[in-house]
Design a protein around this motif. Structure first.
Motif: not given
Length: 210
Positions: A75, A90, A92
């Motif tokens: 992350p 999110v 990544l």
């Protein structure tokens, strides 16, 4: 070292705020995979499983997409709702096994110092370099039996094998100080507050007399 967490993703073809809201209403999370010169991959992650995975700092994720090869990722940025604190999106970062990465790892104090002291923790994280598959979940710093005046610097910490410090070795992590200093500050503050109240009452009395 933390275990790899498996997440099954779905390819995402709709974009924009409206599409993201629809995804979140389905208890899923919009996300993007990028890095290592690859084109960004827009995906949708399972909401509950992702929330549990991201409770762990620097969680190493194995992202499984139907019809595509597994992607290992860390992350990079987690966007949360300002009020509900739910995960909104999110980012990544794609990594490979054996690749070294620089991450911030939480510092956890263990043990107890001598009695009647104040423990001041200046750093709650340390920046370290480690293999992507061997990032420590936390770094423990013992304060067992430490006395007044004791300090622990970043360079004093014994790191796991293969983990290298990236911060200044002279950075202060924790110091042990006299507890009486805090008590004195509190007492001084109470005395000043009492003096201010008394002065205000005197001024009110003088105004009433006039």
């Amino acid at each position: 070292m933390a275990d790899t967490i498996n997440l099954t993703a779905e390819a995402r073809e709709e974009f924009g705020k409206g599409a993201s809201r629809r995804i979140r209403r389905q208890h899923k999370i919009p996300a993007v995979l990028y890095g290592r010169g690859e084109d960004p991959i827009h995906i949708t992650l399972p909401g509950h499983d992702t929330m549990l995975a991201l409770r762990q700092a620097n969680a190493l994720l194995s992202i499984n997409l139907p019809g595509a090869e597994e992607k290992l990722a860390l992350p990079k940025q987690v966007q949360r709702h300002p009020v509900r604190n739910t995960i909104e999106h999110v980012d990544l970062l794609i990594v490979r096994r054996g690749e070294r990465v620089i991450v911030a790892v939480p510092v956890v104090l263990t043990g107890e110092p001598v009695d009647d002291v104040l423990v001041n923790q200046d750093l709650t994280e340390l920046n370290v370099s480690a293999e992507a598959t061997s990032i420590p979940a936390q770094i423990e710093v013992s304060i067992e039996g430490l006395e007044i005046g004791a300090q622990v610097l970043a360079g004093d910490v014994a790191l796991p094998e293969g983990v290298e410090l990236q911060d200044d070795p002279d950075s202060l992590i924790v110091s042990i100080n006299p507890a009486i200093a805090v008590e004195t500050m509190l007492e001084t503050g109470e005395e000043e507050e009492a003096g201010e109240v008394e002065e205000t009452e005197e001024q009110d009395a003088e105004s009433a007399a006039e």
